[in-house]
Design a protein around this motif. Structure first.
Motif, PDB file in Angstrom:
ATOM      1  N   GLY A  47       0.831  -1.192   0.000  1.00 30.94           N
ATOM      2  CA  GLY A  47       0.000   0.000   0.000  1.00 30.94           C
ATOM      3  C   GLY A  47       0.865   1.241   0.000  1.00 30.94           C
ATOM      4  N   VAL A  48       0.229   2.375   0.207  1.00 32.73           N
ATOM      5  CA  VAL A  48       0.967   3.634   0.140  1.00 32.73           C
ATOM      6  C   VAL A  48       2.044   3.707   1.216  1.00 32.73           C
ATOM      7  N   GLU A  49       1.797   3.078   2.394  1.00 31.82           N
ATOM      8  CA  GLU A  49       2.756   3.175   3.487  1.00 31.82           C
ATOM      9  C   GLU A  49       4.062   2.444   3.161  1.00 31.82           C
ATOM     10  N   ILE A  50       3.966   1.175   2.773  1.00 26.02           N
ATOM     11  CA  ILE A  50       5.184   0.412   2.489  1.00 26.02           C
ATOM     12  C   ILE A  50       5.888   0.959   1.256  1.00 26.02           C
ATOM     13  N   ALA A  51       5.135   1.350   0.244  1.00 24.47           N
ATOM     14  CA  ALA A  51       5.757   1.916  -0.956  1.00 24.47           C
ATOM     15  C   ALA A  51       6.585   3.146  -0.593  1.00 24.47           C
ATOM     16  N   LEU A  52       6.032   4.005   0.276  1.00 26.49           N
ATOM     17  CA  LEU A  52       6.753   5.216   0.674  1.00 26.49           C
ATOM     18  C   LEU A  52       7.951   4.883   1.550  1.00 26.49           C
ATOM     19  N   LEU A  53       7.803   3.910   2.459  1.00 26.86           N
ATOM     20  CA  LEU A  53       8.919   3.518   3.315  1.00 26.86           C
ATOM     21  C   LEU A  53      10.064   2.916   2.497  1.00 26.86           C
ATOM     22  N   GLN A  54       9.729   2.100   1.512  1.00 20.91           N
ATOM     23  CA  GLN A  54      10.765   1.530   0.664  1.00 20.91           C
ATOM     24  C   GLN A  54      11.479   2.628  -0.124  1.00 20.91           C
ATOM     25  N   ALA A  55      10.709   3.571  -0.663  1.00 21.88           N
ATOM     26  CA  ALA A  55      11.305   4.672  -1.410  1.00 21.88           C
ATOM     27  C   ALA A  55      12.218   5.502  -0.515  1.00 21.88           C
ATOM     28  N   GLN A  56      11.768   5.781   0.716  1.00 24.95           N
ATOM     29  CA  GLN A  56      12.587   6.558   1.645  1.00 24.95           C
ATOM     30  C   GLN A  56      13.888   5.833   1.970  1.00 24.95           C
ATOM     31  N   ALA A  57      13.818   4.510   2.139  1.00 22.47           N
ATOM     32  CA  ALA A  57      15.018   3.734   2.449  1.00 22.47           C
ATOM     33  C   ALA A  57      16.012   3.769   1.293  1.00 22.47           C
ATOM     34  N   VAL A  58      15.507   3.687   0.066  1.00 27.44           N
ATOM     35  CA  VAL A  58      16.390   3.769  -1.102  1.00 27.44           C
ATOM     36  C   VAL A  58      17.049   5.144  -1.174  1.00 27.44           C
ATOM     37  N   LEU A  59      16.252   6.203  -1.005  1.00 32.71           N
ATOM     38  CA  LEU A  59      16.795   7.557  -1.083  1.00 32.71           C
ATOM     39  C   LEU A  59      17.792   7.827   0.042  1.00 32.71           C
ATOM     40  N   ALA A  60      17.538   7.282   1.235  1.00 30.29           N
ATOM     41  CA  ALA A  60      18.471   7.465   2.347  1.00 30.29           C
ATOM     42  C   ALA A  60      19.818   6.832   2.027  1.00 30.29           C
ATOM     43  N   THR A  61      19.798   5.679   1.376  1.00 33.94           N
ATOM     44  CA  THR A  61      21.054   5.034   0.977  1.00 33.94           C
ATOM     45  C   THR A  61      21.780   5.870  -0.058  1.00 33.94           C
ATOM     46  N   VAL A  62      21.049   6.366  -1.049  1.00 37.03           N
ATOM     47  CA  VAL A  62      21.669   7.194  -2.090  1.00 37.03           C
ATOM     48  C   VAL A  62      22.283   8.454  -1.485  1.00 37.03           C
ATOM     49  N   ARG A  63      21.561   9.055  -0.555  1.00 35.83           N
ATOM     50  CA  ARG A  63      22.024  10.321   0.035  1.00 35.83           C
ATOM     51  C   ARG A  63      23.187  10.126   1.003  1.00 35.83           C
ATOM     52  N   ASN A  64      23.122   9.099   1.823  1.00 33.15           N
ATOM     53  CA  ASN A  64      24.078   8.958   2.918  1.00 33.15           C
ATOM     54  C   ASN A  64      25.228   7.987   2.645  1.00 33.15           C
ATOM     55  N   PHE A  65      25.028   7.060   1.707  1.00 35.98           N
ATOM     56  CA  PHE A  65      26.040   6.030   1.463  1.00 35.98           C
ATOM     57  C   PHE A  65      26.220   5.835  -0.045  1.00 35.98           C
ATOM     58  N   PRO A  66      26.904   6.762  -0.699  1.00 35.36           N
ATOM     59  CA  PRO A  66      27.054   6.712  -2.159  1.00 35.36           C
ATOM     60  C   PRO A  66      27.590   5.363  -2.638  1.00 35.36           C
ATOM     61  N   GLN A  67      26.905   4.823  -3.621  1.00 32.83           N
ATOM     62  CA  GLN A  67      27.277   3.586  -4.322  1.00 32.83           C
ATOM     63  C   GLN A  67      27.252   2.344  -3.425  1.00 32.83           C
ATOM     64  N   ARG A  68      26.639   2.438  -2.260  1.00 27.34           N
ATOM     65  CA  ARG A  68      26.485   1.226  -1.436  1.00 27.34           C
ATOM     66  C   ARG A  68      25.495   0.285  -2.134  1.00 27.34           C
ATOM     67  N   PRO A  69      25.812  -0.991  -2.260  1.00 23.01           N
ATOM     68  CA  PRO A  69      24.874  -1.942  -2.881  1.00 23.01           C
ATOM     69  C   PRO A  69      23.571  -2.055  -2.082  1.00 23.01           C
ATOM     70  N   ILE A  70      22.509  -2.382  -2.786  1.00 18.70           N
ATOM     71  CA  ILE A  70      21.189  -2.536  -2.177  1.00 18.70           C
ATOM     72  C   ILE A  70      20.665  -3.932  -2.506  1.00 18.70           C
ATOM     73  N   VAL A  71      20.193  -4.634  -1.492  1.00 19.21           N
ATOM     74  CA  VAL A  71      19.588  -5.950  -1.671  1.00 19.21           C
ATOM     75  C   VAL A  71      18.097  -5.833  -1.362  1.00 19.21           C
ATOM     76  N   ILE A  72      17.255  -6.247  -2.305  1.00 16.28           N
ATOM     77  CA  ILE A  72      15.806  -6.193  -2.153  1.00 16.28           C
ATOM     78  C   ILE A  72      15.287  -7.607  -1.890  1.00 16.28           C
ATOM     79  N   LEU A  73      14.601  -7.803  -0.786  1.00 18.16           N
ATOM     80  CA  LEU A  73      13.986  -9.090  -0.445  1.00 18.16           C
ATOM     81  C   LEU A  73      12.494  -8.999  -0.732  1.00 18.16           C
ATOM     82  N   VAL A  74      12.012  -9.842  -1.643  1.00 13.65           N
ATOM     83  CA  VAL A  74      10.655  -9.710  -2.165  1.00 13.65           C
ATOM     84  C   VAL A  74       9.737 -10.805  -1.638  1.00 13.65           C
ATOM     85  N   ASP A  75       8.688 -10.399  -0.968  1.00 12.15           N
ATOM     86  CA  ASP A  75       7.572 -11.270  -0.604  1.00 12.15           C
ATOM     87  C   ASP A  75       6.333 -10.392  -0.561  1.00 12.15           C
TER      88      ASP A  75
END
Length: 244
Positions: A47-75
């Protein structure tokens, strides 16, 4: 497989992943480096909550940890089908998440996704399918649309679609069919930590899914059509640039 057991196998050198309302976030150690981990569990409807939380987590990584790899766990069982989410513009939230993933890739973040349980509909499209490479466990359930829903939308009888699914992976769910179509890169079994480390080393931002689908015999037209469109566009660009 539950996410706790999965994390123990993927990240034997430690992780800080926490779960809140089916949203997963944290860090882990892979191949001697720190990665950001983002995902969902419990067959979460996105829903809108998880979609926004996931987006925020991605942006936080981009902003604070340049080029750090990201692993997405899907269920996920797909986007949440509620009037409230529709009225709030769930499509825009999902699009925002996809754009954040694309931004991370453009900034040099390698993104690897793993479908460890369910991957359905829009919840999969804006997460696992936006990664540089997507993998699945053998027991995973993957589909964009179930055959009964497909029959209602296309007006093709369910019996006919069921028959087509026996020989055409486009109509059939499951990791084997998505592998054949190029939708996922491989099905993981055995040492998950070793396979994840290799996947992160090999991850490339170049989309090879249509070419893989052609090579594996699962999608015969996607790559030739895309190549024809690209050739046509290049031809027009050359004519425009060389016009007197």
């Amino acid at each position: 497989m539950d996410w706790i057991s999965l994390a123990a196998q993927l990240f034997p050198h430690g992780h800080t992943i926490v779960e809140q309302d089916n949203f997963l976030t944290g860090t882990a150690q892979v191949d001697g480096a720190t990665v950001s981990v983002i995902g969902s569990c419990g067959h979460a409807p996105i829903g809108v909550e998880i979609a926004l939380l996931q987006a925020q987590a991605v942006l936080a990584t981009v902003r604070n940890f340049p080029q750090r790899p990201i692993v997405i766990l899907v269920d996920t069982q797909g986007q949440r089908l509620r009037h409230r989410d529709e009225m709030l513009g769930i499509n825009s939230y999902m699009a925002h998440l996809g754009k954040c993933m694309a931004l991370a890739r453009s900034q040099g973040h390698k993104i690897v996704a793993l479908v460890y349980d369910q991957a359905l509909s829009g919840g999969f499209i804006t997460s696992g399918m936006m990664a540089d490479a997507c993998f699945a466990l053998p027991q995973a359930t993957i589909r964009v649309m179930g055959l009964p829903a497909m029959a209602r939308i296309t007006k093709v009888p369910l019996e006919r679609l069921t028959e087509l699914a026996k020989s055409n992976p486009v109509f059939a769910p499951g990791p084997v069919n998505y592998l054949q179509m190029g939708g996922i890169d491989a099905i993981w079994d055995g040492d998950l930590a070793l396979q994840l480390a290799q996947a992160l080393r090999d991850a490339s931002p170049q989309d090879q899914r249509s070419a893989a689908g052609l090579q594996r015999g699962g999608r015969s037209q996607a790559f030739p059509v895309a190549q024809a469109v690209l050739d046509h566009a290049n031809l027009h660009a050359n004519l425009r640039d060389n016009a007197p």
